[in-house]
Design a protein around this motif. Sequence first.
Motif, PDB file in Angstrom:
ATOM      1  N   LYS A   4      -3.677  -3.332  -0.607  1.00 39.52           N
ATOM      2  CA  LYS A   4      -4.576  -2.210  -0.909  1.00 39.52           C
ATOM      3  C   LYS A   4      -5.749  -2.700  -1.744  1.00 39.52           C
ATOM      4  O   LYS A   4      -5.719  -2.678  -2.975  1.00 39.52           O
ATOM      5  N   PRO A   5      -6.798  -3.147  -1.086  1.00 36.20           N
ATOM      6  CA  PRO A   5      -8.004  -3.529  -1.831  1.00 36.20           C
ATOM      7  C   PRO A   5      -8.550  -2.326  -2.603  1.00 36.20           C
ATOM      8  O   PRO A   5      -8.224  -1.179  -2.315  1.00 36.20           O
ATOM      9  N   ILE A   6      -9.370  -2.599  -3.568  1.00 31.09           N
ATOM     10  CA  ILE A   6      -9.936  -1.528  -4.402  1.00 31.09           C
ATOM     11  C   ILE A   6     -10.637  -0.489  -3.534  1.00 31.09           C
ATOM     12  O   ILE A   6     -11.452  -0.819  -2.661  1.00 31.09           O
ATOM     13  N   GLU A   7     -10.291   0.780  -3.769  1.00 27.86           N
ATOM     14  CA  GLU A   7     -10.872   1.942  -3.093  1.00 27.86           C
ATOM     15  C   GLU A   7     -10.561   1.995  -1.605  1.00 27.86           C
ATOM     16  O   GLU A   7     -11.159   2.781  -0.867  1.00 27.86           O
ATOM     17  N   ALA A   8      -9.640   1.166  -1.122  1.00 31.37           N
ATOM     18  CA  ALA A   8      -9.274   1.213   0.303  1.00 31.37           C
ATOM     19  C   ALA A   8      -8.450   2.462   0.574  1.00 31.37           C
ATOM     20  O   ALA A   8      -7.571   2.824  -0.206  1.00 31.37           O
ATOM     21  N   LEU A  50      12.748  -1.375 -12.850  1.00 35.30           N
ATOM     22  CA  LEU A  50      11.870  -0.213 -13.023  1.00 35.30           C
ATOM     23  C   LEU A  50      10.462  -0.510 -12.508  1.00 35.30           C
ATOM     24  O   LEU A  50       9.832   0.346 -11.869  1.00 35.30           O
ATOM     25  N   GLU A  51       9.964  -1.701 -12.802  1.00 35.04           N
ATOM     26  CA  GLU A  51       8.636  -2.079 -12.313  1.00 35.04           C
ATOM     27  C   GLU A  51       8.625  -2.178 -10.791  1.00 35.04           C
ATOM     28  O   GLU A  51       7.664  -1.747 -10.134  1.00 35.04           O
ATOM     29  N   ALA A  52       9.690  -2.734 -10.221  1.00 33.67           N
ATOM     30  CA  ALA A  52       9.776  -2.831  -8.761  1.00 33.67           C
ATOM     31  C   ALA A  52       9.813  -1.440  -8.138  1.00 33.67           C
ATOM     32  O   ALA A  52       9.202  -1.204  -7.084  1.00 33.67           O
ATOM     33  N   GLU A  53      10.514  -0.511  -8.784  1.00 30.58           N
ATOM     34  CA  GLU A  53      10.552   0.863  -8.285  1.00 30.58           C
ATOM     35  C   GLU A  53       9.165   1.507  -8.346  1.00 30.58           C
ATOM     36  O   GLU A  53       8.780   2.251  -7.437  1.00 30.58           O
ATOM     37  N   HIS A  54       8.419   1.197  -9.386  1.00 29.95           N
ATOM     38  CA  HIS A  54       7.047   1.720  -9.501  1.00 29.95           C
ATOM     39  C   HIS A  54       6.174   1.215  -8.347  1.00 29.95           C
ATOM     40  O   HIS A  54       5.460   1.996  -7.700  1.00 29.95           O
ATOM     41  N   TYR A  55       6.255  -0.077  -8.072  1.00 27.27           N
ATOM     42  CA  TYR A  55       5.442  -0.633  -6.992  1.00 27.27           C
ATOM     43  C   TYR A  55       5.952  -0.184  -5.629  1.00 27.27           C
ATOM     44  O   TYR A  55       5.177  -0.038  -4.684  1.00 27.27           O
ATOM     45  N   ARG A  56       7.253   0.061  -5.514  1.00 26.48           N
ATOM     46  CA  ARG A  56       7.786   0.605  -4.263  1.00 26.48           C
ATOM     47  C   ARG A  56       7.161   1.962  -3.975  1.00 26.48           C
ATOM     48  O   ARG A  56       6.803   2.282  -2.837  1.00 26.48           O
ATOM     49  N   MET A  57       7.025   2.779  -5.018  1.00 28.77           N
ATOM     50  CA  MET A  57       6.394   4.087  -4.857  1.00 28.77           C
ATOM     51  C   MET A  57       4.924   3.935  -4.468  1.00 28.77           C
ATOM     52  O   MET A  57       4.422   4.656  -3.596  1.00 28.77           O
ATOM     53  N   LEU A  58       4.219   2.973  -5.101  1.00 29.19           N
ATOM     54  CA  LEU A  58       2.813   2.762  -4.767  1.00 29.19           C
ATOM     55  C   LEU A  58       2.655   2.339  -3.301  1.00 29.19           C
ATOM     56  O   LEU A  58       1.759   2.831  -2.597  1.00 29.19           O
ATOM     57  N   PHE A  59       3.498   1.435  -2.856  1.00 27.40           N
ATOM     58  CA  PHE A  59       3.455   0.999  -1.462  1.00 27.40           C
ATOM     59  C   PHE A  59       3.699   2.177  -0.517  1.00 27.40           C
ATOM     60  O   PHE A  59       3.004   2.337   0.489  1.00 27.40           O
ATOM     61  N   CYS A  60       4.725   2.989  -0.844  1.00 23.89           N
ATOM     62  CA  CYS A  60       5.057   4.125   0.022  1.00 23.89           C
ATOM     63  C   CYS A  60       3.922   5.139   0.062  1.00 23.89           C
ATOM     64  O   CYS A  60       3.598   5.688   1.127  1.00 23.89           O
ATOM     65  N   ASN A  61       3.321   5.418  -1.080  1.00 25.15           N
ATOM     66  CA  ASN A  61       2.221   6.387  -1.127  1.00 25.15           C
ATOM     67  C   ASN A  61       1.012   5.910  -0.330  1.00 25.15           C
ATOM     68  O   ASN A  61       0.264   6.720   0.233  1.00 25.15           O
ATOM     69  N   PHE A  62       0.828   4.596  -0.274  1.00 27.40           N
ATOM     70  CA  PHE A  62      -0.341   4.067   0.428  1.00 27.40           C
ATOM     71  C   PHE A  62      -0.069   3.870   1.923  1.00 27.40           C
ATOM     72  O   PHE A  62      -0.873   4.263   2.771  1.00 27.40           O
ATOM     73  N   LEU A  63       1.064   3.289   2.253  1.00 22.10           N
ATOM     74  CA  LEU A  63       1.359   2.996   3.659  1.00 22.10           C
ATOM     75  C   LEU A  63       2.003   4.169   4.397  1.00 22.10           C
ATOM     76  O   LEU A  63       1.971   4.211   5.631  1.00 22.10           O
ATOM     77  N   LYS A  64       2.636   5.091   3.655  1.00 23.93           N
ATOM     78  CA  LYS A  64       3.233   6.313   4.236  1.00 23.93           C
ATOM     79  C   LYS A  64       4.129   5.995   5.443  1.00 23.93           C
ATOM     80  O   LYS A  64       3.902   6.494   6.559  1.00 23.93           O
ATOM     81  N   PRO A  65       5.149   5.177   5.266  1.00 21.07           N
ATOM     82  CA  PRO A  65       5.976   4.770   6.419  1.00 21.07           C
ATOM     83  C   PRO A  65       6.738   5.910   7.074  1.00 21.07           C
ATOM     84  O   PRO A  65       7.131   5.788   8.235  1.00 21.07           O
TER      85      PRO A  65
END
Length: 238
Positions: free
Chosen positions: A100-104, A144-159
């Motif tokens: 996820k590049p900036i503002e992508a 906990l940090e991995a769970e945070h980034y997992r959420m970020l990935f899911c919110n962006f890629l919406k699998p």
Amino acid sequence: MRIQKALAIATAIVCVVVIAPWVITFGGQALSPKPGDWGVFGDYIGGTLSGPLALAGFIALLITIQQQRSFALAEQNKSNDLRYFESALQCLKRAYETIKPIEAEAPPKSRLVWLTTARWLLAANSISSKISGTSPSLKNAYELEAEHYRMLFCNFLKPNQMDSVFSQQAFFAGDRSMSGSELEERSVRVILEFMEWPEEKRDVIDKVPVYTREEVESMHVWLRGLQAFLQGKPRFKQ
């Protein structure tokens, strides 16, 4: 600490055993004013106790050295674990910044981007696995940090959404006129598996009880929307 205590007790017992015969034999007599008698007593004590005391001192020295080595090793492990934690966390951050590049608003249709993202995720997993069991707080912090980034990935890629890139064959096929432009399927797998909830991981929210009927009925008036939602649950319709 237990070994040191046992050593001190054993030394005291040896001293008592050595001195007791002298006390039993000569204890009833008055203290001698002759220096020679005291010299004989000193020779007796020194001759009988020098060996055990020297052995006890040597053992105590070995224990001290071992404890110092254990402490130094524990400190080194803590330092290594902290470095592993920080490195793994940095890998997660770089993985997300790559996909996820900036503002992508959508993930790049790039074989290299997906490969690089997958490699960062694999590196994060490999490095975090080196955090030893002696640093449970760092292990929990990384999870906990991995769970945070997992959420970020899911919110962006919406699998899980029908309109995500995962529903578009053309996105993964790339430009058919360009050889090697299709996405590497293993990189896609790594990213998808990262976004999935680990099977062995227990969700802490499972320990939280659901609302009871009494709790729902006693809710304040400004929670009436939540109250109506909960009252519509099947468990309250019986």
